[in-house]
Design a protein around this motif. Structure first.
Motif, short mmCIF file in Angstrom:
data_model
loop_
_atom_site.label_atom_id
_atom_site.label_comp_id
_atom_site.label_asym_id
_atom_site.label_seq_id
_atom_site.Cartn_x
_atom_site.Cartn_y
_atom_site.Cartn_z
N ARG A 196 10.05 15.10 64.66
CA ARG A 196 8.91 15.90 64.20
C ARG A 196 9.25 17.40 64.29
N LEU A 197 9.95 17.78 65.37
CA LEU A 197 10.33 19.18 65.53
C LEU A 197 11.40 19.58 64.50
N VAL A 198 12.30 18.66 64.20
CA VAL A 198 13.28 18.93 63.13
C VAL A 198 12.55 19.15 61.81
N ALA A 199 11.54 18.31 61.55
CA ALA A 199 10.78 18.43 60.30
C ALA A 199 10.06 19.77 60.22
N GLU A 200 9.70 20.35 61.39
CA GLU A 200 9.01 21.64 61.41
C GLU A 200 9.98 22.81 61.35
N GLY A 201 11.28 22.52 61.28
CA GLY A 201 12.26 23.59 61.07
C GLY A 201 12.93 24.11 62.32
N ASP A 203 15.65 24.37 65.35
CA ASP A 203 17.05 23.99 65.52
C ASP A 203 17.26 23.33 66.89
N THR A 204 18.51 22.99 67.19
CA THR A 204 18.80 22.22 68.41
C THR A 204 18.36 22.95 69.67
N SER A 205 18.69 24.24 69.78
CA SER A 205 18.34 24.99 71.00
C SER A 205 16.83 25.10 71.16
N GLU A 206 16.10 25.29 70.07
CA GLU A 206 14.64 25.40 70.14
C GLU A 206 14.01 24.06 70.52
N ILE A 207 14.56 22.97 69.99
CA ILE A 207 14.04 21.64 70.35
C ILE A 207 14.29 21.37 71.84
N HIS A 236 17.85 13.46 56.16
CA HIS A 236 17.64 12.08 55.68
C HIS A 236 16.77 11.31 56.68
N ALA A 237 17.03 11.52 57.99
CA ALA A 237 16.25 10.83 59.02
C ALA A 237 14.79 11.27 58.98
N VAL A 238 14.55 12.58 58.80
CA VAL A 238 13.18 13.09 58.73
C VAL A 238 12.45 12.49 57.53
N GLY A 239 13.09 12.54 56.34
CA GLY A 239 12.45 11.99 55.16
C GLY A 239 12.19 10.50 55.29
N TYR A 240 13.13 9.78 55.87
CA TYR A 240 12.99 8.34 56.06
C TYR A 240 11.77 8.02 56.93
N ALA A 241 11.67 8.77 58.06
CA ALA A 241 10.58 8.52 58.99
C ALA A 241 9.24 8.95 58.41
N MET A 242 9.19 10.05 57.68
CA MET A 242 7.94 10.53 57.09
C MET A 242 7.41 9.57 56.03
N ARG A 244 7.58 6.52 56.04
CA ARG A 244 7.04 5.32 56.69
C ARG A 244 5.96 5.67 57.72
N GLY A 245 5.56 6.91 57.73
CA GLY A 245 4.46 7.30 58.60
C GLY A 245 4.76 7.31 60.07
N LEU A 246 6.02 7.51 60.42
CA LEU A 246 6.38 7.50 61.85
C LEU A 246 6.25 8.85 62.49
N ILE A 247 6.22 9.90 61.69
CA ILE A 247 6.06 11.24 62.26
C ILE A 247 5.05 12.02 61.40
#
Length: 247
Positions: A196-201, A203-207, A236-242, A244-247
């Motif tokens: 979800r945090l990746v989807a919001e933009g 990066d690794t250090s911020e997450i 790809h992981a973000v789009g896949y999960a979105m 299917r309503g997982l995030i």
């Protein structure tokens, strides 16, 4: 020959002394007689690497006393059947060292580690580590057991790490048996939060800062999602999960 002649012959023999047995081999006094036994087993060539000289010296001193082990110099490390890396914790630098070891040697890799952080299992599997021993348990016998197991094509892991590995294998198998169909149980709460945090933009250090995990753990979790679901990258992981309503 008459009995008298036989008696005379015996008397002559006794005067001359007993006849020496044929082909008697004499040895110098105190000489050892070789004993035929089992051939001595071949030593296992081992190269020891460490983050600092103190860690390396501690393991080398223990192994130097064992006849099963041939400790190799840096110049001969390429022919090691077993490479041991001794570290305090699994860091990015250690992961890089493991990656180089895997490319540089055809032998098997063992890890002696002080602290094993959650999420480190994937790191060691990815980099070809077949045996793990915690430094607090790394006495002479356990080190030799680990080396022997590696040389025999076996693996060694602490019980808790083995349990975690089996859990992950079970999760992967269930995912594959479901035809790679994604369900709500496919992502853990931590995985869903990071995606979800990746989807919001972020990066690794911020997450890492938002979730209170290390950057390495964030990378490991996201990489595990991508690998487990057969995806290409984070997007790809973000789009896949979105979808299917997982995030």
């Amino acid at each position: 020959m008459t009995s008298i002649e036989a008696t005379r012959g015996e008397a002559v023999t006794s005067r001359r002394g007993p006849a020496a047995p044929p082909s008697v081999t004499t040895r110098p006094a105190g000489a050892r007689i070789p004993v035929q036994g089992r051939p001595r087993p071949a030593q296992i060539p081992v190269a020891v690497y460490a983050e600092d000289l103190i860690l390396q010296t501690g393991v080398v001193q223990q192994l130097r006393q064992r006849p099963e082990v041939e400790l190799l110099s840096e110049a001969d490390a390429g022919r090691a059947e077993v490479s041991l890396l001794v570290v305090d914790a699994l860091t990015e630098a250690v992961a890089d060292h493991l990656r180089r070891l895997r490319l540089a040697t055809s032998g098997r890799i063992g890890l002696v580690v002080g602290q094993f952080e959650a999420g480190g299992l994937q790191t060691i599997v990815e980099h070809g580590v077949a045996a793990v021993l915690r430094r607090s348990e790394a006495d002479q016998d356990r080190l030799v057991h680990l080396i022997t197991a590696l040389a025999n094509g076996e693996g060694v892991m602490p019980g808790d790490l083995l349990g975690e590995l089996l859990d992950r294998i079970g999760t992967l198998q269930r995912t594959m048996l479901d035809g790679r169909g994604l369900t709500l149980s496919t992502l853990t709460a931590r995985e869903a939060e990071m995606l979800r945090l990746v989807a919001e933009g972020f990066d690794t250090s911020e997450i890492a800062a938002k979730t209170s995990y290390s950057e390495r753990t964030v990378k490991n979790v996201l990489h595990e999602i991508i690998t487990r679901l057969g995806l290409r990258n984070r997007a790809h992981a973000v789009g896949y999960a979105m979808r299917r309503g997982l995030i």
